[in-house]
Design a protein around this motif. Structure first.
Motif, short mmCIF file in Angstrom:
data_model
loop_
_atom_site.label_atom_id
_atom_site.label_comp_id
_atom_site.label_asym_id
_atom_site.label_seq_id
_atom_site.Cartn_x
_atom_site.Cartn_y
_atom_site.Cartn_z
N ALA A 525 45.97 14.68 36.87
CA ALA A 525 45.86 16.01 36.27
C ALA A 525 47.07 16.80 36.76
N GLN A 526 47.26 17.98 36.18
CA GLN A 526 48.29 18.89 36.70
C GLN A 526 47.62 20.22 37.01
N TRP A 527 47.85 20.72 38.19
CA TRP A 527 47.31 22.03 38.55
C TRP A 527 48.36 22.82 39.32
N ILE A 528 48.13 24.11 39.36
CA ILE A 528 49.03 24.96 40.13
C ILE A 528 48.18 25.81 41.07
N GLY A 529 48.58 25.87 42.32
CA GLY A 529 47.83 26.63 43.33
C GLY A 529 48.66 27.82 43.80
N PHE A 530 47.99 28.90 44.12
CA PHE A 530 48.66 30.15 44.50
C PHE A 530 48.19 30.57 45.88
N ARG A 531 49.12 30.57 46.82
CA ARG A 531 48.80 31.11 48.15
C ARG A 531 49.12 32.61 48.11
N GLN A 532 48.29 33.41 48.73
CA GLN A 532 48.56 34.85 48.70
C GLN A 532 48.08 35.52 49.99
N PRO A 533 48.69 36.67 50.31
CA PRO A 533 48.20 37.45 51.45
C PRO A 533 46.86 38.06 51.06
N VAL A 534 45.80 37.60 51.68
CA VAL A 534 44.47 37.92 51.15
C VAL A 534 44.14 39.41 51.30
N LEU A 535 44.71 40.05 52.32
CA LEU A 535 44.37 41.47 52.48
C LEU A 535 45.08 42.32 51.43
N LYS A 536 46.18 41.87 50.94
CA LYS A 536 46.85 42.58 49.84
C LYS A 536 45.92 42.60 48.62
N GLU A 537 45.36 41.44 48.30
CA GLU A 537 44.46 41.36 47.15
C GLU A 537 43.16 42.12 47.42
N ALA A 538 42.68 42.06 48.66
CA ALA A 538 41.45 42.81 48.99
C ALA A 538 41.67 44.30 48.78
N HIS A 539 42.82 44.78 49.23
CA HIS A 539 43.13 46.20 49.03
C HIS A 539 43.22 46.52 47.54
N ALA A 540 43.86 45.62 46.79
CA ALA A 540 44.03 45.86 45.35
C ALA A 540 42.67 45.98 44.67
N ARG A 541 41.72 45.10 45.07
CA ARG A 541 40.40 45.17 44.43
C ARG A 541 39.68 46.47 44.77
#
Ligand code: SF4
Length: 968
Positions: A525-541
Motif C-alpha cells: 500500500a502507499q500511505w503518508i504519515g504526518f508528525r506534528q507538535p501536538v500542543l500546537k494542534e491542541a491549541h488550534a482546536r
C-alpha cells in the motif's frame, strides 16, 4: 460539548459494540474496539487511574503524531489534558495504515522523553575547551547568527564542502536534503554505512531499488535473516504482519546466530556460522534450479539473462534454453553438503527449508536489513542471494511475495525544489568507493587525519558518532581538533556522548514536538504519515493560533523545519546568494515560508485523494492531517514491473537488442515522485521508459537493463567481475580468516526496548533493559571456566572492553554476541543520568582509557521516580574498541569482530575500555587497500555510475573524475 455519561469510561463498549461492528472503522480494519472513536477525539473522557478509588474524570484532546524512536514511523495519539494542556500519555493511532493502532514499548515511552528531567531545554554554548563538558546558556539568535555567519563565509569563499550535516535516522522524507541543496553544499552525511548499506546494496544490484517491501501477511513462507519481531526494519508494522501470516498458516524460517525473540516463534531456527548465510541461500537456489522448481516464465520475462549470455557466453546461442543450461552449471557447486561445510547447518535441514521455499512458490516473503548483511565482508551478497530465491520463484510484486520499496511508498512534491548541488564532497564520497551505497561517514575522522579536507561547520543531528560508530575514540580525536572541525553543532533532543564535544548543543524536538512527513514500505500500500507538535494542534482546536513551536514546546525546544528556514534566512538575509528564495512564502511573496503553508501546499496539491477525503469531512487537507495524522494513498499497488506503458509515452522509441525501450515522450507529470534511480538516456537523448516483453512494452525495473539484474554489467565494468552474479564471499570472520584463539563477536543485534542512543532517556525502557552481557554458549564458557556474571575481557584488533558473561544455549557455540544498545556514558558534569554511567576518559599519546567511576544512581528531580532508580548498570560501550572495516563494494562497515575472549585480568573493572588509535589507523589503512578506486576502475571517467542511488544527488557535471580518462 460534553460527552454523555453512559458513553464515558469504556470506549471499547461504546465504539464498536454499540454499532454492532467488530472492527475499528478506520484504515486499520482490525479488531481495535478499545480505541476511542475518532468522532470523540476533541473530548475523550477517561477516569484518572492515579485518583482511584475516587472516580475522577479527565477530558482529553486526542492529537495524532508519529513516533520518532525508530524508523518505523508508527502513529501515536497524544492524550492532551483539556484543562492543563499537559500530555498525559501516548497510545497508538488507529487511523495509521502502517502501524494500525499498535506500538512497541518505545512508542508510549515518548512520554518519558518529553518529561526527562535531564533533557536539553535551551541552546547551550561551551564555556570551556571542547570536550570539557562546561556550558553556558545562550539565545537562539546568538547561536544561529554565529553559525549562519560561518556558513555564509564558507559558501562565499567557495568552501561549500566545509559544511556538513551528519544525520542519524532522518525521520523525514527529504526536507533537510532540500535545505542543503538550497545552500549548494554536498554536505549530506548519514549513518547508513554503519547500518543498512550492505542490506540495501544486494537489493539495488537486483532491482534498482534499495529496499524490499515483503508482504508477510499473505505469505506461505516467511524467511527472515533478522530479528523482525523485536528489532528488524519497520519492526512493529512488520512484526504484526509476520504474526498475521503465521496465524493464517504461514511457516516461519529464521536465520540468526542467536535465539532472538523472532527465532523463538520460528518453525525452523537456523544458527549458521556468521557470514555463511549466502552459502545456505545458494544451496536452496541450486535445489530450485537443478530440480526445475523455479518459475521459468518469470525468469524468462524479467531477468537480464540475454545480456548475460551475450556478454559472458558469446559463443553460445543466446536462447533461454541455453541460459537455463548455464544456470544449472553456474550453481551446481552449491550443494547442501557445501552449505553444511560452510555454515555448520546440517544438509538435511537446509534441504528441508529448500523444500518449503519450493512449496511456497510466489508466496515467499523474505527480508534482510542489518543482521548478517551488516556484519560481514561481502554482506551485500546476503541480500543478493536471498532475493535470488524470490527472483527464481517469481515472488516479486505479487501477494505474499516481495515488492520494491518505492512501489509501497509515497513521496509528495514539496513547495520548493532547489537544484542539484554543484559540488562533490570527497570527504563523504571518496574515489576509493565508487559503488558505495551511502556516504563513507564512519571514515570521516581518518579522512580528516589524512588531510583530505577540513570542516568549517559540522552538524551532528540526532546522531551520536562518538558512541554509535566504530572507532569512537578516533572521532573524539578528530572533532576536538579545531584545525579539523571549526564548529561542531549538536542538534539533539537529549545529551549524547558526541554532544560533549560540541561547541553548541541546540535542543530540537521529540516526536511530539516537531513536523515531519514520512512514508514507509510496511505492506502493499502507499500511505503518508504526518508528525506534528501536538500542543500546537491542541491549541488550534481550542481556538488559539501558535506561530512558532517554541511557544508550546518545553523550554526553548525548537522543531527543525522552522529552525532550517530561519537559519537559511540568516545565511542569505538579502536573498543575494540565491538561498533565501527557497524559503520564502508563495502566498506572501518576499515573506518567510511558514510550516502551515509548507505542509498545506503539499497536502492540497500533491497527495491524490486527500483533498476529496478532507472535503467530505468539512476539513482542509492540512486540517485533515492534523486531525488524523495519516492518509492511505493507495492499496494493493501490485506488480508495477508488469504494468503496460501507455501509448502516449511511446514516441520515436528505440529498442535495444536486450529489449530496453527508450522514448522521446516527456515523462508525464505525476504526483508521486518516488526517488527512484534514473538509468542513463540513450546516445540520442531518449529516456528509458520500459522493456519489451514478448512484444509488449512494460515498465520493468530502474536498472540499466530495465530487468532484474541477475548479471550486473555495472559491477563487472567497475572492477568487480568476480561478483557480477549472486555469489558467495567469505566473510572476514570465516574460520579460515581467524587466527588461533579468535572467535567472531556479533555486535549488531538490538534490544527490543532500546534504540541506539535515542531511547535512553525513557525511564520505563531503562528499567526493563539496562545491560548488555556477553552471550556465550555453555560449551564455550566451560573451556574458559566462565559462569554467568564473571568478568570477561574481550580483545579486538585495537583494544579491549570488559563485560560480564551470560552463559546461554541461545547462541551458536564458538561465537559470542553483545548488544550494541548499551554502554552509555557521561563525563562528570552535564548529562543524562538514568542510563549513563559516569566515566573518566584519559589518554597518553594514542593510548586511551575509559573507566566507569560510578554507575547509575537515584537522584532527586521533579519526577519522583528518579529517586527510585534501583539499577546501577548501564552496560559496556563495545563500539569504541572496533576498528573501521569498510566493505570495498558497498562501503558498509563490516560490524562483526574477530576477538579473543579471556577471563578478566586482576586490574580490570567492569565497563573498562582501552583503545590505541595508532592501531586504529593501521586497520583503516589495511581495509582501504581492499578498495578498487574509480581512478583505476571507472570505465567512463566518472566517479560513480550515475544510475546508482545517491542521497542529495549532485549535478551530473560533478560526476566527472578530475583528470581521469575513460578506460573504454
Ligand atoms: S519505536 Fe516502536 S512504536 Fe516507535 S516507530 Fe519504532 S516500532 Fe513503532
Amino acid at each position: 460539548m460534553s460527552t454523555p455519561k453512559s458513553d464515558r469510561v469504556s470506549a471499547s463498549k461504546s465504539a464498536t459494540e454499540a454499532r454492532g461492528e467488530t472492527f475499528y472503522p478506520g484504515p486499520s480494519r482490525t479488531q481495535l474496539g478499545a480505541y476511542p472513536p475518532k468522532e470523540r477525539w476533541d473530548d475523550w473522557v477517561e477516569l484518572d487511574s492515579r485518583a482511584w478509588p475516587q472516580r475522577l474524570e479527565r477530558h482529553y484532546l486526542l492529537v495524532p503524531t508519529t513516533c520518532f524512536n525508530c524508523e518505523s514511523a508508527c502513529g501515536l495519539l497524544a492524550y492532551v489534558d483539556r484543562e492543563t494542556l499537559e500530555v498525559r500519555k501516548f497510545e497508538g493511532n488507529p487511523e495509521h495504515p502502517g502501524s494500525r493502532g499498535r506500538n512497541c514499548a518505545k512508542g508510549p515511552a515518548t512520554l518519558n522523553q518529553v518529561k526527562d528531567p535531564d533533557r536539553v531545554l535551551y541552546p547551550l554554548k561551551r564555556a570551556g575547551k571542547r570536550g570539557e563538558n562546561r556550558w553556558q546558556r545562550v539565545s537562539w539568535d546568538e547561536a544561529l547568527d554565529d553559525i549562519a555567519a560561518r556558513i555564509r563565509k564558507a559558501i562565499a569563499e567557495k568552501r561549500n564542502n566545509e559544511v556538513m550535516y551528519h544525520v542519524g535516522r532522518p525521520g523525514e522524507d527529504g526536507y533537510t536534503e532540500r535545505v542543503l541543496a538550497a545552500w549548494d553544499v554536498d554536505g549530506h552525511n548519514s549513518h547508513t554505512n554503519i547500518c543498512s548499506s550492505s542490506g540495501r546494496a544486494g537489493y539495488q544490484w537486483w532491482m534498482g531499488y534499495d529496499r524490499p517491501s515483503p508482504d508477510h501477511a499473505n505469505a506461505e513462507l516467511i524467511l527472515l535473516i533478522s530479528a523482525h519481531l523485536e528489532s528488524g526494519h519497520y519492526f512493529n508494522p512488520h512484526a504484526q504482519r509476520v504474526m498475521e501470516g503465521k496465524a493464517k498458516g504461514a511457516k516461519l524460517v529464521v536465520f540468526d546466530v542467536r535465539l532472538s525473540n523472532t527465532a523463538t516463534h520460528a518453525d525452523h531456527w537456523l544458527a549458521p556460522w556468521p557470514g555463511s548465510e549466502p552459502a545456505i541461500l545458494l544451496a536452496i537456489a541450486n535445489h530450485l534450479i537443478q530440480e526445475d522448481l523455479y518459475d521459468r516464465e518469470f525468469v524468462r520475462r524479467f531477468w537480464n539473462w540475454q545480456e548475460f549470455m551475450e556478454q559472458e557466453r558469446p559463443k553460445e546461442k543466446a536462447s533461454f534454453e541455453a541460459f537455463e543450461k548455464q544456470l544449472k552449471k553456474l550453481y551446481a557447486e552449491y550443494s547442501f553438503a557445501f552449505a553444511e561445510r560452510e555454515s555448520g547447518i546440517a544438509a538435511s535441514v537446509v534441504h528441508e527449508v529448500a523444500k518449503l521455499v519450493a512449496a511456497a512458490g510466489p508466496r515467499l516473503s523474505t527480508h534482510n536489513w542489518r543482521s548478517a548483511a551488516a556484519g560481514n565482508l561481502g554482506g551485500w551478497q546476503v541480500t543478493r542471494t536471498l532475493f535470488l530465491l524470490n527472483a527464481l520463484v517469481g515472488a516479486v510484486g505479487v501477494p505474499g511475495g516481495v515488492f520494491p520499496n518505492a512501489w509501497n511508498k509515497f513521496v509528495p512534491k514539496p513547495i520548493h525544489t532547489p537544484p542539484h548541488p554543484h559540488q562533490w564532497n570527497e570527504l563523504s564520497w571518496p574515489q576509493e568507493y565508487p559503488l558505495a551505497m551511502n556516504e563513507m561517514s564512519f571514515l570521516l575522522p581518518h579522512f580528516l587525519k589524512d588531510g583530505r579536507g577540513r570542516l568549517e561547520v559540522y552538524f551532528s543531528r540526532v546522531y551520536n558518532p562518538v558512541w554509535t560508530n566504530p572507532d569512537g575514540i578516533s572521532w573524539i580525536e578528530a572533532i576536538t581538533d579545531e584545525s579539523k572541525v571549526g564548529l561542531h553543532v549538536a542538534l539533539t533532543p537529549t545529551w549524547s556522548e558526541s554532544a560533549y564535544f560540541a561547541d553548541y548543543v541546540l535542543p530540537v524536538g521529540l516526536g511530539s514536538e516537531r513536523h515531519d512527513l514520512h512514508s514507509y514500505e510496511t505492506h502493499d500500500a502507499q500511505w503518508i504519515g504526518f508528525r506534528q507538535p501536538v500542543l500546537k494542534e491542541a491549541h488550534a482546536r481550542l481556538g488559539r493560533k501558535v506561530k512558532d513551536t517554541r511557544e508550546v514546546n518545553p523550554g526553548e525546544v525548537w522543531e527543525e523545519n522552522e529552525l532550517w528556514i530561519d537559519l537559511s534566512w540568516r545565511i542569505d538575509p538579502e536573498g543575494a546568494m540565491g538561498i533565501r528564495k527557497h524559503f520564502e512564502s508563495k502566498s506572501e511573496p518576499g515573506g518567510k515560508l511558514g510550516v502551515d503553508e509548507y505542509y498545506g501546499f503539499i497536502f492540497s496539491s500533491s497527495v491524490p485523494g486527500l483533498p476529496e477525503k478532507a472535503t467530505a469531512e468539512g476539513l482542509t487537507p492540512l486540517e485533515y492531517m492534523r486531525r488524523y495524522g495519516a492518509f492511505e494513498v493507495a492499496r494493493n499497488v501490485g506488480a508495477q514491473h508488469a504494468a503496460r506503458v501507455p501509448r502516449a509515452e511511446l514516441d520515436d522509441v528505440r529498442v535495444t537488442p536486450h529489449g530496453r525501450v527508450y522514448t522521446r515522450a516527456e515523462k508525464p507529470a505525476s504526483a508521486n515522485v518516488v526517488p527512484v534511480p534514473s538509468p542513463d538516456p540513450d546516445a540520442e537523448g531518449r529516456r528509458p521508459v520500459g522493456i519489451d516483453v514478448d512484444g509488449e512494452v512494460v515498465r520493468g525495473f530502474p536498472t540499466p537493463s530495465g530487468r532484474l539484474e541477475f548479471y550486473s554489467a555495472t559491477l563487472k565494468a567497475w572492477g568487480w567481475p568476480e561478483y557480477a552474479l549472486p555469489t558467495y564471499i567469505r566473510s572476514h570472520v570465516h574460520p579460515q580468516s581467524l587466527e588461533e584463539g579468535e572467535v567472531p563477536l556479533i555486535p549488531t543485534f538490538r534490544l527490543p526496548v532500546q534504540i541506539h542512543t535515542r531511547s535512553a532517556n525513557a525511564k520505563w525502557l531503562d528499567e526493563i533493559a539496562h545491560t548488555n552481557p556477553l552471550w556465550i554458549h555453555p560449551s564455550h564458557a566451560a573451556t574458559l571456566g566462565l559462569a554467568t556474571g564473571d568478568l570477561v575481557r574481550v580483545e579486538t584488533r585495537i583494544g579491549h572492553f570488559v563485560v560480564k558473561a551470560w552463559v546461554t544455549e541461545g547462541i551458536r557455540p564458538g561465537v559470542v554476541a553483545c548488544s550494541h544498545h548499551m554502554g552509555r556514558w557521561k563525563l562528570e558534569g552535564a548529562g543524562q543520568r538514568q542510563m549513563m554511567a559516569t566515566v573518566s576518559l584519559r589518554h597518553e599519546g594514542t593510548r586511551w582509557w575509559l573507566r566507569r567511576e560510578h554507575g547509575v544512581e537515584p537522584f532527586a528531580s521533579a519526577d519522583p521516580d528518579t529517586s527510585r532508580i534501583w539499577w546501577t548498570d548501564a552496560g559496556v560501550h563495545q563500539n569504541l574498541t572496533f576498528p573501521v572495516q569498510p566493505d570495498p563494494v558497498s562501503g558498509m562497515h563490516c560490524w562483526h569482530q574477530a576477538v579473543r575472549v579471556k577471563r578478566a585480568e586482576p586490574q580490570d573493572r567492569y565497563g573498562d575500555v582501552s583503545v590505541d588509535t595508532a592501531k586504529a589507523r593501521e586497520a583503516y589503512a589495511e581495509w582501504l587497500k581492499l578498495a578498487r578506486p574509480a581512478a583505476r576502475h571507472s570505465p567512463d571517467g566518472t566517479r560513480r555510475p550515475y544510475w546508482l542511488l545517491r542521497p542529495l544527488k549532485p549535478g551530473r557535471e560533478t560526476y566527472k573524475l578530475p583528470g581521469a580518462t575513460a578506460r573504454s
